[in-house]
Design an enzyme around this catalytic site. Structure first.
Site, PDB file in Angstrom:
ATOM      1  N   ASN A 267       0.854  -1.182   0.000  1.00  0.00           N
ATOM      2  CA  ASN A 267       0.000   0.000   0.000  1.00  0.00           C
ATOM      3  C   ASN A 267       0.891   1.233   0.000  1.00  0.00           C
ATOM      4  OD1 ASN A 267      -1.753   2.132   0.551  1.00  0.00           O
ATOM      5  ND2 ASN A 267      -3.046   0.919   1.919  1.00  0.00           N
TER       6      ASN A 267
ATOM      7  N   GLY B  22      -5.677  -2.575   0.134  1.00  0.00           N
ATOM      8  CA  GLY B  22      -5.156  -1.278  -0.257  1.00  0.00           C
ATOM      9  C   GLY B  22      -3.877  -1.276  -1.068  1.00  0.00           C
TER      10      GLY B  22
ATOM     11  N   ASP C 287      -1.514  -1.025  -4.222  1.00  0.00           N
ATOM     12  CA  ASP C 287      -1.725  -0.135  -5.369  1.00  0.00           C
ATOM     13  C   ASP C 287      -0.457   0.003  -6.200  1.00  0.00           C
ATOM     14  OD1 ASP C 287      -0.110   1.646  -3.840  1.00  0.00           O
ATOM     15  OD2 ASP C 287      -1.888   2.436  -2.835  1.00  0.00           O
TER      16      ASP C 287
ATOM     17  N   ARG D 271      -0.570 -10.862 -20.901  1.00  0.00           N
ATOM     18  CA  ARG D 271      -0.970 -12.187 -20.438  1.00  0.00           C
ATOM     19  C   ARG D 271      -2.485 -12.229 -20.580  1.00  0.00           C
ATOM     20  NH1 ARG D 271      -4.676 -14.385 -16.464  1.00  0.00           N
ATOM     21  NH2 ARG D 271      -3.874 -16.399 -15.793  1.00  0.00           N
TER      22      ARG D 271
ATOM     23  N   ASP E 237      -6.153 -13.950 -20.051  1.00  0.00           N
ATOM     24  CA  ASP E 237      -6.915 -14.827 -19.169  1.00  0.00           C
ATOM     25  C   ASP E 237      -7.941 -15.642 -19.955  1.00  0.00           C
ATOM     26  OD1 ASP E 237      -7.343 -15.404 -16.267  1.00  0.00           O
ATOM     27  OD2 ASP E 237      -9.380 -14.747 -16.733  1.00  0.00           O
TER      28      ASP E 237
ATOM     29  N   GLU F 280      -3.268 -17.923 -21.013  1.00  0.00           N
ATOM     30  CA  GLU F 280      -3.548 -18.806 -19.877  1.00  0.00           C
ATOM     31  C   GLU F 280      -4.247 -20.056 -20.402  1.00  0.00           C
ATOM     32  OE1 GLU F 280      -6.160 -19.240 -15.775  1.00  0.00           O
ATOM     33  OE2 GLU F 280      -6.886 -18.097 -17.490  1.00  0.00           O
TER      34      GLU F 280
ATOM     35  N   HIS G  35      -1.646 -16.953  -8.546  1.00  0.00           N
ATOM     36  CA  HIS G  35      -2.849 -16.550  -7.817  1.00  0.00           C
ATOM     37  C   HIS G  35      -3.983 -17.559  -7.970  1.00  0.00           C
ATOM     38  CE1 HIS G  35      -3.511 -15.309 -11.937  1.00  0.00           C
ATOM     39  NE2 HIS G  35      -4.780 -15.087 -11.688  1.00  0.00           N
ATOM     40  N   ASP G  36      -3.813 -18.520  -8.881  1.00  0.00           N
ATOM     41  CA  ASP G  36      -4.848 -19.531  -9.118  1.00  0.00           C
ATOM     42  C   ASP G  36      -4.509 -20.894  -8.521  1.00  0.00           C
ATOM     43  OD1 ASP G  36      -6.714 -17.991 -10.535  1.00  0.00           O
ATOM     44  OD2 ASP G  36      -5.571 -18.180 -12.392  1.00  0.00           O
TER      45      ASP G  36
ATOM     46  N   ASP H 143      -6.929 -20.245  -3.577  1.00  0.00           N
ATOM     47  CA  ASP H 143      -7.656 -18.966  -3.525  1.00  0.00           C
ATOM     48  C   ASP H 143      -8.825 -19.070  -2.532  1.00  0.00           C
ATOM     49  OD1 ASP H 143      -8.916 -16.558  -4.170  1.00  0.00           O
ATOM     50  OD2 ASP H 143      -9.871 -17.399  -5.960  1.00  0.00           O
TER      51      ASP H 143
ATOM     52  N   ARG I  20      -3.575 -15.613  -1.849  1.00  0.00           N
ATOM     53  CA  ARG I  20      -3.508 -14.193  -2.204  1.00  0.00           C
ATOM     54  C   ARG I  20      -3.330 -13.320  -0.959  1.00  0.00           C
ATOM     55  NH1 ARG I  20      -8.347 -14.070  -6.856  1.00  0.00           N
ATOM     56  NH2 ARG I  20      -7.524 -15.832  -8.060  1.00  0.00           N
TER      57      ARG I  20
END
Length: 575
Positions: free
Chosen positions: A144, A168, A170, A321, A323, A352, A418-419, A463, A467
């Site tokens: 953040n 938060g 960014d 990339r 998706d 992907e 992340h998957d 997930d 994450r």
């Protein structure tokens, strides 16, 4: 000889132009069935001037051997056939199939053809990707850097996330950590989506041409890309063109106006009015928040191609990339590639795709895909121990032979994302197993992507647990792991054989994974002991002495061998 196992297909991953001067040819046979394979080849108009060259056994899996050779086509034209030597006799193989030597006069009746090496047909991949070590960032969870743009009701940094959590993170946070990435050795970052959206993951896009206000704005993004480029770090964007978000203005117009909406054909609506219960429009999976886009509609195509080129022109990003890439039509991806490459010739395009991706990797769509087959092999072998050493080699070999060499050289290799659950969690927090697996990827062919926090020992189940927020408290870091990552990344960057070299297994090892990477005179041997027992390996055909690039230990050659000891669950990189 098992004739049913013999296979070859011209103008495919079994016969393709690697560059303007070389065509690479492969042939498949039953494992252990053939003694030798030769290629007979010539200009398509001059068979009488044919040449003959022996093919080498390139790779094997559980069922097949794969023979390979690279040749220079005379006058850019090529006809060819194979001479096959088994235990019993000599055969020939052409488009008609297997021909016995007594009928060799029939060979020329139906030779294999590569009619002409057209430059436009060569799959050219971005050279910079071979030199890259990617770092995947989930922006909402990285850092953040600007609390003034926080979403409402954010959780405390470090708490466990749920599917709807906001913390938060960014773009300013990424900018403030560029020096950290540089110190680690990273020279490319992959950002999951940054466009305006209602969720923390941003895969339900509201506006493809606006940075999410909780991340920053286009000026912040330009600053991020510019500062990354100053440090030699490339930037890869993530977008989903398979579907939008339900708050996408065009979809909201369809909800409001039904079949009278000018955007009614932008989506796949089976009947009007639009309803979610029952769901009467196509979506990603069965998610009402993600209506599927009609990428056969010309207006949709033009809109999305504009998005693809806009961010290259405005922010100078280095690629995309994509998706859910396998659910979008091939025709769209061909137009996408043309538009992106016209705007930036060396842009990197990654799809992907979790399964065999060859259909998308023939040079007219993607440069590479996320190499989840390699992820699965590493997970089963290193993390779970569900397959043995030979089984691991078989899976890796099978993945390599499915693609062309130029594709393999830029495939997007990863252990986690992340998957997926984090790799360290999958291997029950056995740090050495993570080191072996990452060591394999960083000495394997293709580029490597490191998921944020893996290098410091972050854990997490699937997930949303994978994450979690990046832990910036060094007291919580596994510093030995962090230093290992820095070291092995440095080794990768300093040795061209690991980036552009050939890949060959060392086949006479029983309990150790061994392979050779070689580029010109530079030769590197990698040994991995994925067991709880120490192993001693004697390496033939090596220099008079060599050094482990990780530990700097020296090994001398005695009696034509270099003898190397491997501790349990360890990796050595010898040069």
């Amino acid at each position: 000889m098992n004739s049913l196992a013999i296979f070859h297909q011209p103008k495919s991953n079994y016969c393709y132009a690697y560059d303007e001067n070389h065509v690479e040819i492969k042939m498949r046979a039953a494992k252990g069935d053939l003694n030798k394979v030769f290629l007979h080849y010539a200009d398509k108009y001059a068979w009488d001037n044919k040449d003959k060259i022996q093919m080498h056994k390139h790779l094997s899996d559980d069922l097949y051997d794969y023979f390979k050779v690279a040749i220079k086509p005379p006058n850019n034209r090529l006809i060819y056939c194979f001479e096959i030597e088994s235990e019993e006799k000599i055969f020939y193989f052409n488009e008609w199939g297997i021909i016995e030597e007594k009928n060799k006069n029939m060979i020329t009746e139906s030779l294999f053809h590569y009619p002409y090496v057209n430059k436009a047909d060569i799959h050219r991949v971005p050279e910079w990707v071979k030199d890259s070590i990617f770092y995947q960032i989930f922006p909402e969870r990285f850092f953040n850097g600007d609390p003034s743009i926080n979403p409402e009701n954010i959780q405390k940094w470090g708490e466990k996330p749920n599917r709807n959590s906001f913390f938060g993170g960014d773009l300013r946070g990424i900018i403030k950590k560029i020096d950290y990435l540089y110190e680690l050795g990273i020279n490319a970052i992959y950002l999951t989506p940054v466009f305006k959206s209602t969720t923390n993951h941003k895969y339900n896009t509201i506006d493809y041409l606006e940075i999410d206000p909780n991340f920053g704005d286009i000026d912040t993004m330009k600053e991020l890309v510019n500062k990354c480029h100053q440090k030699g770090i490339k930037v890869l964007f993530d977008a989903v063109f398979n579907h939008s978000g339900s708050e996408f203005p065009m979809f909201k117009d369809v909800i409001e106006k039904g079949r009278d909406s000018i955007y009614a054909d932008w989506f796949h609506v089976s009947e009007f009015p639009v309803t979610t219960n029952p769901l009467n429009y196509e979506t990603f999976a069965f998610e009402p928040l993600m209506p599927k886009l009609n990428t056969e509609n010309e207006e949709v195509i033009e809109y999305l191609l504009n998005v693809a080129t806009y961010w290259i022109k405005e922010c100078d990003i280095d690629g995309w990339r994509l998706d859910v890439a396998d659910e979008v039509d091939h025709k769209f991806w061909r137009r996408f590639r043309d538009a992106v490459k016209k705007e930036k010739e060396d842009a990197y395009i990654v799809g992907e795709i979790w399964h065999d991706p060859y259909t998308w990797l023939r040079g007219d769509q993607f440069d590479a895909t996320m190499n989840y087959p390699i992820t699965k092999a590493c997970t089963e072998y290193f993390a779970k121990n569900t397959i043995n050493t030979q089984g691991f080699k078989n899976l890796i070999s099978n993945t390599i032979v499915k693609n062309t060499r130029q594709v393999n050289e830029v495939m997007f290799n990863l252990l986690d994302s992340h998957d997926t659950a984090r790799f360290l969690t999958t291997c029950n927090e056995h740090t050495n197993k993570l080191m072996m697996a990452e060591g394999f990827l960083l000495t394997f062919t293709g580029t490597t992507s490191i998921y944020y926090g893996t290098e410091i020992g972050m854990v997490g189940e699937n997930d949303p647990d994978c994450r979690r927020t990046m832990d910036w408290n060094k007291d919580n870091w596994d510093l030995q792991l962090f230093e290992f990552y820095k070291k092995i990344i440095q080794i990768r960057k300093e040795n061209d054989a690991l980036k552009r070299g050939s890949f060959d297994w060392i086949d006479d090892l029983e309990n150790v994974v061994g392979y050779v990477r070689q580029k010109d005179e530079e030769k590197i041997v990698v040994l991995i002991n994925n067991s709880d027992k120490a192993e001693v390996v004697d390496i033939k055909d090596f220099n008079s002495k060599c050094m482990d690039l990780i530990t700097n230990e020296q090994f001398d050659k005695t009696d034509d061998f270099v003898s190397v000891e491997l501790k349990p669950y360890s990796i050595r990189i010898l040069k």
